[in-house]
Design a protein around this motif. Structure first.
Motif, PDB file in Angstrom:
ATOM      1  N   UNK A  99       6.387  -8.336  -2.351  1.00 22.05           N
ATOM      2  CA  UNK A  99       5.922  -7.048  -2.085  1.00 22.05           C
ATOM      3  C   UNK A  99       4.858  -7.029  -1.206  1.00 22.05           C
ATOM      4  N   UNK A 100       4.663  -6.204  -0.188  1.00 24.05           N
ATOM      5  CA  UNK A 100       3.579  -6.455   0.681  1.00 24.05           C
ATOM      6  C   UNK A 100       2.352  -5.435   0.323  1.00 24.05           C
ATOM      7  N   UNK A 101       1.232  -5.827   0.731  1.00 25.55           N
ATOM      8  CA  UNK A 101       0.134  -4.967   0.278  1.00 25.55           C
ATOM      9  C   UNK A 101      -0.035  -3.623   0.437  1.00 25.55           C
ATOM     10  N   UNK A 102       0.744  -3.243   1.650  1.00 25.66           N
ATOM     11  CA  UNK A 102       0.631  -1.743   2.070  1.00 25.66           C
ATOM     12  C   UNK A 102       1.952  -1.183   0.938  1.00 25.66           C
ATOM     13  N   UNK A 103       2.545  -1.922   0.722  1.00 18.63           N
ATOM     14  CA  UNK A 103       3.787  -1.148  -0.551  1.00 18.63           C
ATOM     15  C   UNK A 103       2.873  -1.218  -1.746  1.00 18.63           C
ATOM     16  N   UNK A 104       2.181  -2.063  -2.186  1.00 21.12           N
ATOM     17  CA  UNK A 104       1.614  -2.072  -3.383  1.00 21.12           C
ATOM     18  C   UNK A 104       0.324  -0.895  -3.274  1.00 21.12           C
ATOM     19  N   UNK A 105      -0.484  -0.976  -2.081  1.00 18.04           N
ATOM     20  CA  UNK A 105      -1.386   0.196  -2.060  1.00 18.04           C
ATOM     21  C   UNK A 105      -0.922   1.564  -2.211  1.00 18.04           C
ATOM     22  N   UNK A 106       0.388   1.708  -1.666  1.00 12.09           N
ATOM     23  CA  UNK A 106       1.006   3.134  -1.912  1.00 12.09           C
ATOM     24  C   UNK A 106       1.412   3.413  -3.158  1.00 12.09           C
ATOM     25  N   UNK A 107       1.829   2.582  -3.967  1.00 12.97           N
ATOM     26  CA  UNK A 107       2.158   2.810  -5.345  1.00 12.97           C
ATOM     27  C   UNK A 107       0.769   2.878  -6.136  1.00 12.97           C
ATOM     28  N   UNK A 108      -0.334   2.380  -5.720  1.00 10.78           N
ATOM     29  CA  UNK A 108      -1.610   2.892  -6.471  1.00 10.78           C
ATOM     30  C   UNK A 108      -2.141   3.946  -6.104  1.00 10.78           C
ATOM     31  N   UNK A 109      -1.863   4.411  -5.006  1.00 17.32           N
ATOM     32  CA  UNK A 109      -2.070   5.930  -4.492  1.00 17.32           C
ATOM     33  C   UNK A 109      -1.566   6.885  -5.247  1.00 17.32           C
ATOM     34  N   UNK A 110       0.035   6.460  -5.264  1.00 13.09           N
ATOM     35  CA  UNK A 110       0.849   7.453  -5.947  1.00 13.09           C
ATOM     36  C   UNK A 110       0.924   7.414  -7.526  1.00 13.09           C
ATOM     37  N   UNK A 111       0.383   6.510  -8.191  1.00 13.06           N
ATOM     38  CA  UNK A 111       0.828   6.538  -9.553  1.00 13.06           C
ATOM     39  C   UNK A 111      -0.655   6.235 -10.242  1.00 13.06           C
ATOM     40  N   UNK A 112      -1.506   5.940  -9.696  1.00 14.32           N
ATOM     41  CA  UNK A 112      -3.094   5.676  -9.994  1.00 14.32           C
ATOM     42  C   UNK A 112      -3.108   3.988 -10.419  1.00 14.32           C
ATOM     43  N   UNK A 113      -4.243   3.880 -11.205  1.00 12.88           N
ATOM     44  CA  UNK A 113      -4.616   2.407 -11.291  1.00 12.88           C
ATOM     45  C   UNK A 113      -5.456   2.700 -12.592  1.00 12.88           C
ATOM     46  N   UNK A 114      -5.651   1.413 -13.407  1.00 10.35           N
ATOM     47  CA  UNK A 114      -4.559   0.261 -13.329  1.00 10.35           C
ATOM     48  C   UNK A 114      -3.221   0.591 -13.458  1.00 10.35           C
ATOM     49  N   UNK A 115      -2.246  -0.261 -12.991  1.00 12.43           N
ATOM     50  CA  UNK A 115      -0.874   0.008 -12.712  1.00 12.43           C
ATOM     51  C   UNK A 115      -0.299  -1.654 -12.539  1.00 12.43           C
ATOM     52  N   UNK A 116       0.890  -1.379 -13.544  1.00 11.95           N
ATOM     53  CA  UNK A 116       1.566  -2.662 -13.593  1.00 11.95           C
ATOM     54  C   UNK A 116       3.019  -2.173 -12.448  1.00 11.95           C
ATOM     55  N   UNK A 117       3.340  -3.106 -11.776  1.00  8.95           N
ATOM     56  CA  UNK A 117       4.260  -2.859 -10.724  1.00  8.95           C
ATOM     57  C   UNK A 117       5.421  -4.272 -11.026  1.00  8.95           C
ATOM     58  N   UNK A 118       6.415  -4.000 -10.964  1.00  8.09           N
ATOM     59  CA  UNK A 118       7.829  -4.834 -10.978  1.00  8.09           C
ATOM     60  C   UNK A 118       8.792  -4.955 -10.011  1.00  8.09           C
ATOM     61  N   UNK A 119       8.790  -6.093  -9.207  1.00  7.19           N
ATOM     62  CA  UNK A 119      10.193  -6.107  -8.206  1.00  7.19           C
ATOM     63  C   UNK A 119      11.337  -6.474  -8.643  1.00  7.19           C
ATOM     64  N   UNK A 120      12.081  -5.424  -8.718  1.00  5.43           N
ATOM     65  CA  UNK A 120      13.470  -5.644  -9.220  1.00  5.43           C
ATOM     66  C   UNK A 120      14.153  -6.814  -8.460  1.00  5.43           C
ATOM     67  N   UNK A 121      13.877  -6.909  -7.249  1.00  7.44           N
ATOM     68  CA  UNK A 121      14.759  -7.927  -6.487  1.00  7.44           C
ATOM     69  C   UNK A 121      14.478  -9.237  -6.796  1.00  7.44           C
ATOM     70  N   UNK A 122      13.195  -9.563  -7.229  1.00  9.57           N
ATOM     71  CA  UNK A 122      12.574 -10.866  -7.735  1.00  9.57           C
ATOM     72  C   UNK A 122      13.214 -11.325  -9.092  1.00  9.57           C
ATOM     73  N   UNK A 123      13.460 -10.265  -9.800  1.00 12.19           N
ATOM     74  CA  UNK A 123      13.974 -10.472 -11.151  1.00 12.19           C
ATOM     75  C   UNK A 123      15.534 -10.994 -11.025  1.00 12.19           C
ATOM     76  N   UNK A 124      16.054 -10.161 -10.145  1.00 11.79           N
ATOM     77  CA  UNK A 124      17.677 -10.490 -10.017  1.00 11.79           C
ATOM     78  C   UNK A 124      17.631 -11.846  -9.163  1.00 11.79           C
TER      79      UNK A 124
END
Length: 401
Positions: free
Chosen positions: A1-26
């Motif tokens: 994931x790119x920094x800008x994507x992670x930053x957007x998620x922190x803005x949307x969901x607040x922090x601290x925050x755990x984020x998991x990339x489905x594509x990497x798991x697959x």
């Protein structure tokens, strides 16, 4: 994931925050199955203690995974996520006999690592198929906290106790349908793992009605650029060849099973935290974040080194920082680490936060556990809410004093 994507998620969901990339798991799941594509019957049982969020379980179920569980509660979660009992293996250690009985009643595969428990179970339930966990007495990992196949480990039945084990099986008439080993995490040398596999093959020859051989897991993932990792492709090539030869020698088709946890989810995870303070002392520059070992204990517990990126300033000039938390005792995430220049309010991203991170989080200092988000198809999906004060007190019973 790119920094800008992670930053957007922190803005949307607040922090601290755990984020998991489905594509990497697959991708990791497919990488493992591809490495063993020459084996006719391959079974991957995700070690759900690494990360037990129900949505993550459903994602791995969709990939084709089974589950490795270590508690009755994990079994319940697995069933709730839609796994059938026959796709779950229960590998406890030191639990009560009553817990093993409760799981057996659900039709889940039982894996026993204690001679006295084996004898008790065999005498009471001789017709219930049982897997046996062998301790090969092999140190395959580099971290003694997570290596479990060595001689001083509490896990498994010693391979040197095989005569006693066989006597129990003969006396009870129980059905042994699988044999298992797990050396523990951070396998550094696949030749050592293959050596342990030979011990399992030799042990398997004592049982004539096996359905599967379970080689556990412990595959090492890289935590930083250039880090050592288990060569899954080479292991797949060498172990598959040996397994197919053993099948011919054994005289029947068997299932080759693995129980990866960290390998599947570690690299998919990002832990995001905001910098509260930048504090310079006579010798150190501290970056204090809005979290602590209540949310991410691995650096303090295991000495693990998660790569840390300042995603608010990813291309800034690097300086040396000691990253610490807000817990009222020492909770250091990184000592004297080079990170892009940090200012208060920046968001730091901790890599490899998918395994044994949220699952080991607590409410120490009466802090709330973070939210969890799954990044899938270019969008963040909330998969667990951030805790509230009501969550902290919901199970407390207040009495008049």
């Amino acid at each position: 994931m790119q920094p800008k994507e992670l930053l957007a998620l922190a803005e949307e969901f607040g922090n601290p925050l755990y984020v998991y990339d489905a594509a990497t798991i697959e991708q990791q799941y497919n990488r493992l199955t591809s490495a063993f594509s020459k084996v006719e019957n391959l079974r991957i049982n995700y070690a759900m203690k690494a990360l037990s969020n129900i949505t993550i379980l459903k994602l791995l179920k969709k990939c084709g995974s089974g589950l490795d569980t270590v508690s009755f509660q994990e079994v319940q979660l697995g069933l709730h996520a839609g796994f059938s009992p026959e796709k779950i293996i229960f590998t406890p250690n030191g639990v009560s006999f009553e817990e093993i009985e409760e799981v057996a009643k659900l039709g889940v595969q039982i894996n026993i690592d204690n001679l006295s428990v084996l004898e008790h179970f065999g005498a009471k339930y001789p017709k219930v198929p049982v897997c046996i966990r062998i301790n090969p007495h092999v140190m395959a990992g580099g971290n003694s906290n997570i290596s479990v196949g060595h001689i001083d480990s509490k896990f498994g039945i010693s391979v040197h106790q095989m005569p006693h084990l066989l006597r129990i099986v003969e006396n009870t008439g129980m059905h042994i349908n699988g044999i298992h080993m797990h050396t523990g995490s951070d396998i550094l040398d696949i030749e050592v793992f293959l050596y342990a596999a030979e011990i399992l093959f030799d042990a398997a020859k004592n049982f004539k009605e096996l359905d599967f051989l379970d080689f556990g897991s412990g595959f090492k993932v890289p935590y930083k650029k250039g880090d050592i990792e288990t060569n899954i492709e080479e292991l797949g090539k060498k172990l598959s060849k040996r397994f197919l030869a053993f099948e011919k020698e054994y005289g029947r088709t068997l299932t080759l099973a693995f129980e990866p946890g960290k390998f599947l989810v570690s690299e998919a995870g990002f832990f995001l935290a905001k910098v509260n303070v930048v504090k310079q002392t006579t010798s150190t520059v501290f970056a204090g974040i809005d979290s602590g070992f209540n949310h991410l204990i691995r650096p303090m517990f295991y000495g693990s080194q998660h790569a840390i990126e300042n995603i608010s300033n990813p291309k800034g000039k690097e300086r040396f920082y000691t990253v610490v938390g807000y817990i009222c005792e020492t909770d250091t995430f990184a000592n004297n680490r080079q990170i892009s220049e940090i200012k208060e309010g920046d968001i730091l991203s901790f890599r490899n936060s998918g395994a044994y991170c949220f699952s080991m989080a607590s409410n120490y200092n009466s802090r709330f556990k973070p939210a969890e988000v799954l990044w899938k198809d270019g969008k963040g999906h909330l998969i667990s809410k951030r805790e509230t004060f009501e969550d902290l007190i919901k199970n407390q019973v207040e009495i008049e004093i």
